[in-house]
Design a protein around this motif. Structure first.
Motif, PDB file in Angstrom:
ATOM      1  N   SER A  29      39.580  -5.745  13.139  1.00 57.43           N
ATOM      2  CA  SER A  29      39.900  -4.916  11.992  1.00 57.43           C
ATOM      3  C   SER A  29      38.783  -3.754  11.895  1.00 57.43           C
ATOM      4  O   SER A  29      38.981  -2.877  11.408  1.00 57.43           O
ATOM      5  N   ALA A  33      34.588  -8.856   7.452  1.00 56.62           N
ATOM      6  CA  ALA A  33      35.334  -9.929   6.479  1.00 56.62           C
ATOM      7  C   ALA A  33      34.477 -10.109   5.520  1.00 56.62           C
ATOM      8  O   ALA A  33      33.207 -10.681   5.686  1.00 56.62           O
ATOM      9  N   TYR A  83      40.985 -19.974   4.816  1.00 57.85           N
ATOM     10  CA  TYR A  83      40.540 -19.211   6.027  1.00 57.85           C
ATOM     11  C   TYR A  83      40.807 -19.983   7.242  1.00 57.85           C
ATOM     12  O   TYR A  83      40.401 -19.774   8.239  1.00 57.85           O
TER      13      TYR A  83
END
Length: 83
Positions: A29, A33, A83
């Motif tokens: 990304s 995070a 997660y």
């Protein structure tokens, strides 16, 4: 609102900035995070944990990437962690 103090991206100090930069450089990304930001109060621990994760998930192994992800999902589900 987070219950755990953390350092958001863009507000990291000199000890944390190289760690966040490393995470951003290898993360798909390109960002840090939230689950990693909660470790930001201890930059060295964050760096070591993330390098360990990267080695387990992407390093050489007799297990495929898909098998490693399946194990991670099974462990997360067993622990009740999304997660």
């Amino acid at each position: 609102m987070a219950w755990i103090r953390s350092t958001p991206e863009g507000q990291e100090g000199p000890d944390l900035k190289p760690v966040y930069d490393y995470v951003r450089s290898v993360a798909a990304s390109g960002r840090v995070a939230n689950v990693l930001q909660v470790q930001s109060l201890h930059p060295r621990a964050l760096e070591l944990q993330y390098r360990y994760y990267r080695e387990l998930m992407f390093g050489p192994s007799p297990l495929s990437r898909a098998q490693r992800e399946m194990i991670a999902v099974a462990v997360s589900a067993t622990n009740g962690c999304h997660y």
